[in-house]
Write a protein that holds these residues in place. Sequence first.
Motif, short mmCIF file in Angstrom:
data_model
loop_
_atom_site.label_atom_id
_atom_site.label_comp_id
_atom_site.label_asym_id
_atom_site.label_seq_id
_atom_site.Cartn_x
_atom_site.Cartn_y
_atom_site.Cartn_z
N ASP A 1 0.86 -1.18 0.00
CA ASP A 1 0.00 0.00 0.00
C ASP A 1 0.90 1.24 0.00
N THR B 1 -4.53 7.14 -2.32
CA THR B 1 -5.82 6.55 -2.71
C THR B 1 -6.28 7.12 -4.04
N GLU B 2 -7.25 6.42 -4.63
CA GLU B 2 -7.90 6.91 -5.84
C GLU B 2 -9.40 6.64 -5.72
N ILE C 1 -3.95 2.68 -3.33
CA ILE C 1 -3.13 2.39 -4.51
C ILE C 1 -1.99 1.50 -4.07
#
Length: 128
Positions: free
Chosen positions: A25, A29-30, A41
């Motif tokens: 990780d 983020t998306e 992500i």
Amino acid sequence: MRPNVELLRGRIGDLLTDTGTISYDTGETEFDEETGEETPIFADRYVGPMLVRPQYATPAEFDAGGAQWTVSRYDVTLPADTDVRIGDRVQVESTFDTKLADTFVYITDVRLDQWQIARFCIAEKSSS
């Protein structure tokens, strides 16, 4: 008597009959259009041969906070020099176990030993 570790490490590859990816990780983020949520992500840490096998014939079942959880544990074997860490995600892409193919398990333990001939890890998959 000390075993020839390098010779044994060179031969372990024939036993790693699965193929997969280990990723971590990134902390970013998306937005996922399908779920409407932010998703983490992941970046690849290792891609290549591995061996992933369940530790038990049936998963363990737990009752936590009134919810039922099923936890499956797996032994993950990798080449000895593989950089793998607790929390990494393992995706098995090619395996003899079709139920395991294209699913994610997460590393929960990495055994360290300078004489090991392979990197031995434990991974888990949980579901509610």
